[in-house]
Design a protein around this motif. Structure first.
Motif, short mmCIF file in Angstrom:
data_model
loop_
_atom_site.label_atom_id
_atom_site.label_comp_id
_atom_site.label_asym_id
_atom_site.label_seq_id
_atom_site.Cartn_x
_atom_site.Cartn_y
_atom_site.Cartn_z
N ARG A 92 0.84 -1.21 0.00
CA ARG A 92 0.00 0.00 0.00
C ARG A 92 0.86 1.25 0.00
O ARG A 92 0.55 2.24 -0.66
CB ARG A 92 -0.94 0.01 1.20
CG ARG A 92 -2.06 -0.97 1.07
CD ARG A 92 -2.99 -0.88 2.24
NE ARG A 92 -3.96 -1.96 2.18
CZ ARG A 92 -4.89 -2.16 3.07
NH1 ARG A 92 -4.98 -1.37 4.13
NH2 ARG A 92 -5.72 -3.16 2.95
N ALA A 93 1.96 1.22 0.76
CA ALA A 93 2.85 2.38 0.84
C ALA A 93 3.49 2.68 -0.51
O ALA A 93 3.55 3.84 -0.92
CB ALA A 93 3.92 2.16 1.90
N ILE A 94 3.95 1.64 -1.20
CA ILE A 94 4.55 1.91 -2.51
C ILE A 94 3.48 2.22 -3.56
O ILE A 94 3.76 2.87 -4.55
CB ILE A 94 5.51 0.79 -2.97
CG1 ILE A 94 4.80 -0.53 -3.12
CG2 ILE A 94 6.70 0.70 -2.05
CD1 ILE A 94 5.67 -1.63 -3.69
N ILE B 275 3.72 1.26 -8.00
CA ILE B 275 2.89 0.24 -8.65
C ILE B 275 1.43 0.57 -8.42
O ILE B 275 1.07 1.20 -7.43
CB ILE B 275 3.20 -1.18 -8.12
CG1 ILE B 275 2.97 -1.27 -6.62
CG2 ILE B 275 4.61 -1.61 -8.49
CD1 ILE B 275 3.12 -2.68 -6.06
N THR B 276 0.60 0.15 -9.35
CA THR B 276 -0.85 0.32 -9.22
C THR B 276 -1.49 -1.03 -9.48
O THR B 276 -1.48 -1.51 -10.62
CB THR B 276 -1.37 1.35 -10.24
OG1 THR B 276 -0.68 2.58 -10.05
CG2 THR B 276 -2.87 1.57 -10.07
N ARG C 143 7.98 -8.19 -8.25
CA ARG C 143 9.44 -8.12 -8.36
C ARG C 143 9.92 -6.70 -8.07
O ARG C 143 10.89 -6.49 -7.35
CB ARG C 143 9.87 -8.59 -9.75
CG ARG C 143 11.34 -8.84 -9.88
CD ARG C 143 11.74 -9.54 -11.18
NE ARG C 143 11.28 -8.82 -12.36
CZ ARG C 143 10.40 -9.26 -13.25
NH1 ARG C 143 9.86 -10.45 -13.09
NH2 ARG C 143 10.06 -8.55 -14.29
N ILE C 144 9.22 -5.71 -8.60
CA ILE C 144 9.55 -4.30 -8.35
C ILE C 144 9.39 -4.00 -6.86
O ILE C 144 10.23 -3.33 -6.25
CB ILE C 144 8.62 -3.38 -9.19
CG1 ILE C 144 8.92 -3.54 -10.68
CG2 ILE C 144 8.70 -1.94 -8.76
CD1 ILE C 144 10.26 -3.03 -11.11
N ALA C 145 8.32 -4.49 -6.26
CA ALA C 145 8.08 -4.27 -4.83
C ALA C 145 9.18 -4.90 -3.99
O ALA C 145 9.63 -4.30 -3.00
CB ALA C 145 6.71 -4.83 -4.43
N GLY D 27 17.81 0.92 4.67
CA GLY D 27 17.77 2.25 5.26
C GLY D 27 17.41 3.38 4.30
O GLY D 27 17.42 4.56 4.69
N THR D 28 17.08 3.06 3.07
CA THR D 28 16.69 4.08 2.10
C THR D 28 15.25 4.50 2.36
O THR D 28 14.39 3.64 2.52
CB THR D 28 16.81 3.52 0.66
OG1 THR D 28 18.12 2.99 0.48
CG2 THR D 28 16.53 4.58 -0.37
N PRO D 29 14.97 5.80 2.40
CA PRO D 29 13.57 6.24 2.56
C PRO D 29 12.71 5.70 1.41
O PRO D 29 13.19 5.53 0.28
CB PRO D 29 13.65 7.76 2.49
CG PRO D 29 15.07 8.09 2.84
CD PRO D 29 15.89 6.93 2.35
N ILE D 30 11.46 5.43 1.69
CA ILE D 30 10.58 4.77 0.70
C ILE D 30 10.46 5.58 -0.58
O ILE D 30 10.48 5.01 -1.67
CB ILE D 30 9.20 4.44 1.31
CG1 ILE D 30 8.47 3.47 0.39
CG2 ILE D 30 8.39 5.68 1.57
CD1 ILE D 30 7.33 2.75 1.04
#
Length: 80
Positions: A3-5, A11-12, A29-31, A41-44
């Motif tokens: 949901r966050a991404i 993605i949709t 795969r992208i997720a 540690g990378t911000p979303i």
């Protein structure tokens, strides 16, 4: 996380008739790649941008390879 991404528009998902989210293998795969970056540690938002850029680079490299193959077939190098 999905949901966050989705909110970050990485993605949709499609929706089933019952309203459930449906993800393709490509989207998953992208997720997974975004999740790896977030776990490191990378911000979303940054992770989503990185994934998009990686995907664009991969596509550009694929297209470039196709053009090279087509050019080689159209004009083979001279024989010695």
């Amino acid at each position: 996380f999905l949901r966050a991404i989705g909110k970050a528009r990485l993605i949709t998902p499609l929706r089933s008739e019952g309203g459930h989210r449906r993800y393709s293998r490509y989207q998953l795969r992208i997720a997974a790649r975004a999740r790896e970056l977030v776990d490191q540690g990378t911000p979303i938002e940054a992770a989503c941008r990185i994934v998009v850029l990686e995907d664009q680079l991969e596509e550009a490299q694929r297209i470039n390879a196709e053009y090279r193959r087509a050019a080689e077939q159209a004009d083979p190098p001279p024989a010695d």
